[in-house]
Design an enzyme around this catalytic site. Structure first.
Site, PDB file in Angstrom:
ATOM      1  N   ASP A 103      35.193  -2.410 -85.121  1.00 25.92           N
ATOM      2  CA  ASP A 103      35.566  -3.483 -84.206  1.00 25.92           C
ATOM      3  C   ASP A 103      35.679  -4.831 -84.905  1.00 25.92           C
ATOM      4  O   ASP A 103      34.679  -5.446 -85.233  1.00 25.92           O
ATOM      5  CB  ASP A 103      34.529  -3.573 -83.082  1.00 25.92           C
ATOM      6  CG  ASP A 103      34.959  -4.538 -82.000  1.00 25.92           C
ATOM      7  OD1 ASP A 103      36.140  -4.941 -82.000  1.00 25.92           O
ATOM      8  OD2 ASP A 103      34.125  -4.895 -81.164  1.00 25.92           O
ATOM      9  N   ASP A 340      43.114  -7.092 -83.664  1.00 24.06           N
ATOM     10  CA  ASP A 340      41.873  -6.476 -83.202  1.00 24.06           C
ATOM     11  C   ASP A 340      41.928  -4.960 -83.353  1.00 24.06           C
ATOM     12  O   ASP A 340      42.810  -4.312 -82.801  1.00 24.06           O
ATOM     13  CB  ASP A 340      41.641  -6.852 -81.725  1.00 24.06           C
ATOM     14  CG  ASP A 340      40.370  -6.236 -81.168  1.00 24.06           C
ATOM     15  OD1 ASP A 340      39.405  -6.085 -81.935  1.00 24.06           O
ATOM     16  OD2 ASP A 340      40.340  -5.906 -79.971  1.00 24.06           O
TER      17      ASP A 340
END
Ligand SMILES: *[C@@H]1O[C@H](CO)[C@@H](O)[C@H](O)[C@H]1NC(C)=O
Ligand SMILES: *[C@@H]1O[C@H](CO)[C@@H](O)[C@H](O)[C@H]1NC(C)=O
Ligand SMILES: *[C@@H]1O[C@H](CO)[C@@H](O)[C@H](O)[C@H]1NC(C)=O
Ligand SMILES: *[C@@H]1O[C@H](CO)[C@@H](O)[C@H](O)[C@H]1NC(C)=O
Length: 478
Positions: A103, A340
């Site tokens: 992440d 992301d």
């Protein structure tokens, strides 16, 4: 059933004072395999797309509105884990392997901890028959609770709390809420999910190296989270790159065609060799994160993200008209583009997606019809119905989409990175643009480049030179 808080407190007190604190070491180049998390099997392809679209929209609203959190917003929300990529990290002495979601949109790494770990409404583990892998601090000789006076405690708590424990007499061993000895538990609450636990200092074993004194969240309770933990690769002190002092990290995400194939993986590389222009890597600088000084607003949550300068989007060679306020991060933290790894489908605010969708519709006019039925079922738009002959031919030409970045770097996306085939039968066959939007959540990044768009790209986060590099390549075994 015991409440999460009582579990936390018993955990806290059973560990209190048993562990001294420890010190750190440095790292060299390390390569780790990167696996796709298995998807929850959906019998209906439309439903599967809709599930991924929902997860992407929820994730976007979390990234855009981190202030909806009641507590410090230092860990991510994964309402559904499907659509993510996992890596395995070894914590403790002897090492225990724990799968974590890669992440780049969050900074604190946390792992499911203890045999009493509870995970409600969480994604099922990669192997649904097996148990969720949990970390057992009791089986590790290097697990230490982080003390309240430890500066790392400020990563999850306010400076106000730290000043409170600084005022406590150092000889007072009895932990209480007035005078905490160990760093108090974190309870991270998001719009629709949470995780809670205590901060540990642990050894993190990587091939050839061991980082001691790595601060990792030991979660005892989670709600709506992935089956494993989260590996925080965003900006900020608690993140893996910052704690390990990485100059760069890179990853290569294998195609989603290998969704349920445990044998195939891409990889994450920590501190690999520096890329040169000879490597055919295109670079674009990271932009400065929105700064709170400009507006007085609390934009600290946005300081975790990697902003890039997306200058324009072309569809079929034609520039799409996008309001410039969308492309540049404003002083209030709205607008701009982040990259992301934890978002599946790229998110675009309606003011961006509408002209992009219109551009595809224009370019395909007379060839393919839009299908609002499929759009409703798949949660994506635009979707175009495929006439039986086209569906049978399994060959289709669609307008090229190119992302143009500051500095001239161009991401000329392969078709499978921005269109998905959908349908329950040949009759309902369709293609959908794999970009999501919502009714327009105010504030935060206007564009979030998700991992679906990064398949079969080598992506390098060059932290030393503050730039993002990318190159198309097959990611299998690389
Ligand atoms: C997606 O979300 C909508 C409403 O937010 C819901 O009606 C739908 O069932 C969800 N679909 C899936 C597959 O989760
Ligand atoms: C505090 O802990 C130390 C070591 O664990 C012990 O020697 C000392 O007596 C304790 N002090 C109090 C006031 O309990
Ligand atoms: C130790 O901390 C407890 C809890 O705050 C407090 O009640 C007690 O008075 C403190 N003892 C000393 C010697 O400061
Ligand atoms: C598009 O829809 C129109 C009207 O329903 C229909 O006549 C035409 O054949 C459709 N075109 C394609 C390519 O499916």
């Amino acid at each position: 059933m015991a409440s999460p808080l009582s579990i936390l407190l018993s955990l806290l007190f059973s560990y209190s004072l048993f562990f001294p604190l420890s010190s750190s070491a440095s790292l060299g180049p390390v390569s780790l395999p990167l696996h796709r998390l298995s998807l929850a099997p959906h019998p209906e392809p439309f439903q599967r797309l809709a599930g991924l679209a929902n997860a992407s929209v929820l994730r976007a609203s979390r990234l855009k509105n981190p202030k909806s959190a009641v507590h410090p917003t230092r860990a991510p929300l994964f309402p559904h884990s499907y659509g993510g990529y996992s890596l395995s990290l070894a914590f403790g002495t002897p090492p225990q392997n724990i799968p974590l979601l890669l992440d780049t949109g969050s900074q604190l790494t946390w792992i499911p901890c203890t045999t009493s770990y509870q995970c409600r409404r969480c994604a099922s583990p990669a192997n649904p028959a097996g148990p969720t892998a949990v970390f057992l601090p009791k089986s590790s000789s290097s697990a230490r609770l982080i003390g309240c006076r430890n500066p790392k405690c400020s990563w999850i708590h306010s400076s106000e709390l730290l000043s409170r424990c600084k005022d406590c007499p150092s000889t007072n061993n009895s932990s209480s809420s007035d005078c905490p000895v160990v760093c108090p538990p974190y309870v991270l609450i998001y719009g629709s999910g949470s995780t809670a636990g205590v901060l540990l200092s642990e050894s993190l074993s990587l091939p050839g190296r061991t980082a001691t004194d790595f601060a990792v969240g030991c979660s005892v309770y989670s709600d709506r989270q992935p089956a494993g933990g989260i590996a925080g690769f965003g900006r900020g002190s608690p993140s893996i790159p910052a704690q390990l002092g990485l100059k760069r990290f890179s990853y290569c995400l294998i195609s989603r065609r290998f969704d349920d194939d445990a044998a195939e993986s891409g990889s994450v590389v920590l501190d690999g060799a520096r890329d040169s222009s000879a490597d055919a890597v295109s670079f674009t600088p990271f932009l400065k994160n929105p700064s709170p000084s400009a507006s007085g607003a609390d934009l600290s949550a946005f300081s975790v993200y990697y902003y890039v300068g997306l200058r324009k989007i072309t569809v079929g060679g034609k520039k799409v008209k996008i309001p410039s306020s969308m492309l540049v991060p404003g002083p209030d933290g709205s607008g701009g583009t982040i990259v992301d790894s934890g978002t599946t489908f790229t998110y675009m605010e309606p003011a961006v997606l509408e002209p992009v969708a219109a551009a595809f519709t224009d370019r395909l006019a007379g060839r393919l019809n839009r299908s609002t039925t499929v759009e409703r079922l798949a949660g994506l738009r635009p979707c175009f119905a495929l006439p039986a002959a086209v569906a049978a031919a399994k060959k289709l030409e669609l307008p090229e989409m190119v992302l143009h970045f500051k500095g001239g770097a161009e991401m000329r996306l392969p078709l499978e990175n921005y269109f998905a085939f959908a349908g329950e039968s040949r009759k309902t066959a369709a293609v959908c643009l794999t970009v999501v939007s919502d009714s327009g959540v105010a504030g935060g990044p206007a564009i979030i480049l998700g991992n679906f768009q990064q398949q079969n790209y080598y992506m390098v986060y060059d932290l030393e030179r503050e730039r993002l590099g990318f190159r198309r390549q097959s990611c299998i075994g690389s």
